[in-house]
Motif scaffolding. Structure first.
Motif, PDB file in Angstrom:
ATOM      1  N   THR A   4       0.792  -1.224   0.000  1.00 53.89           N
ATOM      2  CA  THR A   4       0.000   0.000   0.000  1.00 53.89           C
ATOM      3  C   THR A   4       0.825   1.275   0.000  1.00 53.89           C
ATOM      4  N   PHE A   5       2.005   1.271   0.556  1.00 61.47           N
ATOM      5  CA  PHE A   5       2.765   2.507   0.660  1.00 61.47           C
ATOM      6  C   PHE A   5       3.985   2.490  -0.247  1.00 61.47           C
ATOM      7  N   TYR A   6       4.133   3.581  -0.982  1.00 58.27           N
ATOM      8  CA  TYR A   6       5.310   3.799  -1.830  1.00 58.27           C
ATOM      9  C   TYR A   6       5.542   2.618  -2.775  1.00 58.27           C
ATOM     10  N   SER A   7       4.480   2.220  -3.439  1.00 62.15           N
ATOM     11  CA  SER A   7       4.552   1.064  -4.335  1.00 62.15           C
ATOM     12  C   SER A   7       4.878   1.505  -5.757  1.00 62.15           C
ATOM     13  N   TYR A   8       5.948   0.941  -6.287  1.00 57.74           N
ATOM     14  CA  TYR A   8       6.386   1.215  -7.647  1.00 57.74           C
ATOM     15  C   TYR A   8       6.808  -0.086  -8.307  1.00 57.74           C
ATOM     16  N   ASP A  82       4.446   7.128 -17.686  1.00 54.80           N
ATOM     17  CA  ASP A  82       5.109   6.482 -16.556  1.00 54.80           C
ATOM     18  C   ASP A  82       4.851   7.291 -15.284  1.00 54.80           C
ATOM     19  N   TRP A  83       5.518   6.945 -14.195  1.00 55.17           N
ATOM     20  CA  TRP A  83       5.284   7.591 -12.907  1.00 55.17           C
ATOM     21  C   TRP A  83       5.607   9.078 -12.937  1.00 55.17           C
ATOM     22  N   ASN A  84       6.501   9.466 -13.829  1.00 57.78           N
ATOM     23  CA  ASN A  84       6.947  10.855 -13.926  1.00 57.78           C
ATOM     24  C   ASN A  84       6.211  11.607 -15.029  1.00 57.78           C
ATOM     25  N   GLU A  85       5.125  10.996 -15.517  1.00 59.25           N
ATOM     26  CA  GLU A  85       4.268  11.549 -16.561  1.00 59.25           C
ATOM     27  C   GLU A  85       4.986  11.742 -17.890  1.00 59.25           C
ATOM     28  N   ASN A  86       5.955  10.866 -18.159  1.00 60.21           N
ATOM     29  CA  ASN A  86       6.597  10.813 -19.465  1.00 60.21           C
ATOM     30  C   ASN A  86       5.917   9.727 -20.285  1.00 60.21           C
ATOM     31  N   THR A  87       5.841   9.938 -21.597  1.00 61.14           N
ATOM     32  CA  THR A  87       5.256   8.937 -22.481  1.00 61.14           C
ATOM     33  C   THR A  87       6.113   7.674 -22.458  1.00 61.14           C
ATOM     34  N   THR A  88       5.459   6.539 -22.288  1.00 60.92           N
ATOM     35  CA  THR A  88       6.199   5.272 -22.253  1.00 60.92           C
ATOM     36  C   THR A  88       6.393   4.737 -23.670  1.00 60.92           C
ATOM     37  N   ASN A  89       7.522   4.082 -23.872  1.00 57.98           N
ATOM     38  CA  ASN A  89       7.771   3.392 -25.124  1.00 57.98           C
ATOM     39  C   ASN A  89       7.136   2.013 -24.985  1.00 57.98           C
ATOM     40  N   LYS A  90       5.950   1.868 -25.548  1.00 60.56           N
ATOM     41  CA  LYS A  90       5.171   0.643 -25.357  1.00 60.56           C
ATOM     42  C   LYS A  90       5.881  -0.598 -25.888  1.00 60.56           C
ATOM     43  N   GLU A 101      10.575  -4.337  -7.803  1.00 59.09           N
ATOM     44  CA  GLU A 101       9.313  -4.063  -7.122  1.00 59.09           C
ATOM     45  C   GLU A 101       9.658  -3.320  -5.850  1.00 59.09           C
ATOM     46  N   ILE A 102       9.114  -2.127  -5.673  1.00 58.80           N
ATOM     47  CA  ILE A 102       9.478  -1.255  -4.557  1.00 58.80           C
ATOM     48  C   ILE A 102       8.230  -1.012  -3.712  1.00 58.80           C
ATOM     49  N   TRP A 103       8.369  -1.079  -2.394  1.00 57.53           N
ATOM     50  CA  TRP A 103       7.275  -0.763  -1.489  1.00 57.53           C
ATOM     51  C   TRP A 103       7.827  -0.463  -0.111  1.00 57.53           C
ATOM     52  N   GLY A 104       6.946   0.081   0.735  1.00 53.45           N
ATOM     53  CA  GLY A 104       7.344   0.391   2.102  1.00 53.45           C
ATOM     54  C   GLY A 104       6.303  -0.069   3.097  1.00 53.45           C
ATOM     55  N   ASP A 105       6.717  -0.105   4.362  1.00 52.15           N
ATOM     56  CA  ASP A 105       5.776  -0.369   5.448  1.00 52.15           C
ATOM     57  C   ASP A 105       4.752   0.764   5.488  1.00 52.15           C
ATOM     58  N   ASP A 106       3.681   0.558   6.222  1.00 51.42           N
ATOM     59  CA  ASP A 106       2.702   1.623   6.400  1.00 51.42           C
ATOM     60  C   ASP A 106       3.386   2.862   6.975  1.00 51.42           C
ATOM     61  N   ASP A 107       3.043   4.012   6.427  1.00 48.56           N
ATOM     62  CA  ASP A 107       3.656   5.278   6.838  1.00 48.56           C
ATOM     63  C   ASP A 107       2.604   6.380   6.727  1.00 48.56           C
ATOM     64  N   PHE A 108       1.617   6.327   7.603  1.00 47.67           N
ATOM     65  CA  PHE A 108       0.470   7.227   7.520  1.00 47.67           C
ATOM     66  C   PHE A 108       0.855   8.700   7.654  1.00 47.67           C
ATOM     67  N   ASP A 109       1.936   8.994   8.360  1.00 49.08           N
ATOM     68  CA  ASP A 109       2.396  10.381   8.504  1.00 49.08           C
ATOM     69  C   ASP A 109       3.365  10.788   7.404  1.00 49.08           C
ATOM     70  N   ILE A 130      11.662   1.569 -16.987  1.00 46.74           N
ATOM     71  CA  ILE A 130      10.386   2.255 -17.067  1.00 46.74           C
ATOM     72  C   ILE A 130       9.653   2.048 -15.744  1.00 46.74           C
ATOM     73  N   ILE A 131       9.377   3.152 -15.034  1.00 44.62           N
ATOM     74  CA  ILE A 131       8.852   3.091 -13.672  1.00 44.62           C
ATOM     75  C   ILE A 131       7.386   3.519 -13.647  1.00 44.62           C
ATOM     76  N   PHE A 132       6.589   2.776 -12.883  1.00 47.12           N
ATOM     77  CA  PHE A 132       5.179   3.109 -12.666  1.00 47.12           C
ATOM     78  C   PHE A 132       4.909   3.171 -11.174  1.00 47.12           C
ATOM     79  N   HIS A 133       4.104   4.150 -10.764  1.00 49.55           N
ATOM     80  CA  HIS A 133       3.626   4.237  -9.390  1.00 49.55           C
ATOM     81  C   HIS A 133       2.341   3.416  -9.325  1.00 49.55           C
ATOM     82  N   ILE A 134       2.256   2.526  -8.363  1.00 47.81           N
ATOM     83  CA  ILE A 134       1.100   1.645  -8.227  1.00 47.81           C
ATOM     84  C   ILE A 134       0.265   2.117  -7.049  1.00 47.81           C
ATOM     85  N   GLU A 135      -0.990   2.364  -7.302  1.00 46.37           N
ATOM     86  CA  GLU A 135      -1.865   2.846  -6.228  1.00 46.37           C
ATOM     87  C   GLU A 135      -2.830   1.791  -5.791  1.00 46.37           C
TER      88      GLU A 135
END
Length: 135
Positions: A4-8, A82-90, A101-109, A130-135
């Motif tokens: 859930t937190f900082y997922s890319y 992509d995550w930085n709003e650049n056009t991806t090369n499909k 795969e990047i993520w973090g522990d819960d970090d509500f603050d 090519i990086i994507f932010h996952i929500e």
């Protein structure tokens, strides 16, 4: 990836110089030079764990399983930017067979939001990622 937190997801093209061991070294160098908190960085089973104050962790896992290419094709069909709003090369994305795969522990603050970006900055230093932010 159901984190859930900082997922890319950082899809790595075959021609990329991206490497999990180099990433660990780059993170260690970054934090050694930084005035920010110095975390403990460990590597085991294709995963980097970045531990802050013995309390909070960010993680980077390297995967090259068969499903990665299927998911890369799905991302190519679904995402224009992509995550930085650049056009991806499909076409390059569709050929990707490995990723970080990047993520973090819960970090509500959001105390470690900047650190999550520092990790992404180190990944961006590799070519053909090519990086994507996952929500």
């Amino acid at each position: 990836m159901a984190k859930t937190f900082y997922s890319y997801l950082a899809f790595i093209e075959d021609s990329s110089n991206a490497d999990i061991h180099a990433l660990k070294n780059n993170l260690e160098d970054f934090y050694a030079k930084s005035e920010n908190e110095k975390p403990t960085i460990t590597f085991e089973n294709n995963q980097i764990d970045i531990l802050f104050n013995n309390d909070y962790s960010l993680y980077v896992f390297f995967s090259e399983e068969e499903h990665i290419n299927d998911e890369a094709r799905e991302f190519a069909a679904e995402y224009k930017l992509d995550w930085n709003e650049n056009t991806t090369n499909k076409e390059k994305l569709k050929a990707s067979k490995k990723r970080f795969e990047i993520w973090g522990d819960d970090d509500f603050d959001m105390d470690y939001f900047n650190d999550s970006l520092f990790v992404i900055e180190q990944i961006e230093k590799f070519n053909n990622v090519i990086i994507f932010h996952i929500e």
